[in-house]
Enzyme design. Structure first.
Site, short mmCIF file in Angstrom:
data_model
loop_
_atom_site.label_atom_id
_atom_site.label_comp_id
_atom_site.label_asym_id
_atom_site.label_seq_id
_atom_site.Cartn_x
_atom_site.Cartn_y
_atom_site.Cartn_z
CD GLU A 1 14.89 -19.70 15.72
OE1 GLU A 1 16.09 -19.40 15.69
OE2 GLU A 1 14.11 -19.48 14.77
CD GLU B 1 9.18 -18.11 12.51
OE1 GLU B 1 10.13 -18.39 11.74
OE2 GLU B 1 9.36 -17.62 13.65
#
Ligand code: 9MR
Length: 363
Positions: free
Chosen positions: A156, A273
């Site tokens: 991220e 995810e």
């Protein structure tokens, strides 16, 4: 390898599309068999200490998954709580578990702005940041050298809203080391574990919206930059935290194009995810399960068209343990139904949707 037929899965899923009826579970093989049949991985994020303490949970991981990723225990804070202290016990346990059940393991994650070292603010500065970062990566990735399928080296790093031209998120690592922190991390990871597939992992890239498009552009720039500078990066992790309502913005061609762009850089792609938020679906379980399953199937069928996609992992495996329990809470108090297994570990329509998506993959 288990034996199963394509017909069984279609028949079962369509005959009892929403039923817990089937879930007495059967001799049907786990999703790992559907993935393996196509040379792929299916897995889930495992919670600690649940994997150790809940035998049912562990059993279903072993049955369904040929790859596992620890949900939290390898993050910077949990694994390295003090400058001189590491806590490897949970991840060591998971690695043993994987070995025992013939599963691969992914590492998540070596560098992240969140859940970082509690001691970062008091101890790390621009002058020693590189040393601490390299030491962390050497120690953590080095411990599992030769045994990890892949590592999320950086997680991220893009946040377009932070306003930088390059889209990089303003984090302590960026402040201390500049954008080079990305290269430093990948090089350190390659030195510590030359066999693991080194991955950049991110979210918010799934839909045909201007926001997601900007982020896709920034991620591609980041990946291209790393490749151009010859940083050792091998894969891209698409988190794919989906949501039933937001999915109205999904466009197959947009996802295809993005994956093609990533693949053209010579990178593998992992769906890392995956889950499907059910907040805006009605309480009724059958209806909810149907809506959630459709999102799993529509998304994965398109994703799995791309040959570079090699693994699919859901973020959790059962509705009993999921980070969405807090985020998708409903006024009625009914529990979320966002993962392939329900709270009692029964296979839901989402499970069959994933199996069908694997079946749709061209060999
Ligand atoms: O599911 C994880 C939750 O238990 C943690 O509290 C949280 C903060 O560390 O992280 C969650 O997992 C995140 C993952 O590490 C990175 N992508 C987003 C995931 C969901 O928030």
């Amino acid at each position: 390898m288990h034996k199963f037929s394509r017909r069984t899965i279609f028949r079962t899923a369509f005959a009892f599309p929403f039923a817990g009826l089937l879930s007495a579970q059967s001799s049907e093989p786990g999703l790992r068999a559907y993935a393996a049949k196509k040379g792929l991985f299916f897995g889930g994020a495992a919670a600690w200490p649940v994997l150790r303490d809940d035998a049912d949970y562990a059993k279903h991981f072993a049955e369904e998954c040929n790859i596992l990723v620890p949900e939290n225990v390898l993050k910077m804070g949990p694994v390295h709580p003090e400058p001189e202290r590491y806590n490897f016990e949970p991840a060591d346990y998971m690695m043993e578990f994987c070995k025992k059940h013939d599963m691969q393991m992914r590492g998540h994650t070596l560098v992240w702005h969140s859940q970082g070292w509690p001691w970062l603010k008091t101890t790390v500065s621009a002058t020693n940041a590189r040393k601490y970062l390299e030491e962390h990566i050497r120690t953590v990735a080095g411990r599992y050298r030769g045994r990890m399928h892949s590592w999320d080296v950086v997680n991220e790093a893009i946040e377009v809203a932070d306003g930088r031209e390059d889209g990089l998120r303003k984090t302590a690592w960026l402040e201390f080391l500049g954008p080079e922190y990305l290269d430093i991390a990948f090089h350190a990871a390659a030195a510590a574990d030359p066999q693991a597939k080194l991955t950049y992992n991110d979210y918010g890239l799934d839909y045909d919206t201007p926001g997601n498009e900007k982020k896709r552009e920034a991620v591609l720039r980041l990946l291209r930059g790393l490749k151009d500078r010859k940083a050792p990066i091998h894969a891209f992790g698409m988190q794919a935290h989906l949501d039933w309502k937001a999915f109205q913005n999904f466009k197959a061609e947009t996802l295809r194009r993005f994956f093609r762009d990533v693949a053209s850089l010579g990178l593998e792609i992992y769906i890392t995810e995956l889950d499907v938020g059910d907040r805006d679906l009605p309480d009724d379980e059958a209806e909810r399960d149907k809506g959630v399953a459709k999102v799993y199937e529509d998304y994965l069928t398109v994703a799995l068209e791309e040959p570079a996609v090699k693994a699919v992992l859901t973020w959790g495996l059962t509705d009993r343990y999921t980070w969405l329990a807090g985020r998708n809470r409903r006024p009625s108090g009914a529990g979320v139904r966002v993962l392939p297994l329900d709270r009692e570990y029964k296979r839901k329509p989402a499970w069959y949707a994933i199996a069908r998506a694997f079946e749709s993959r061209k060999a």
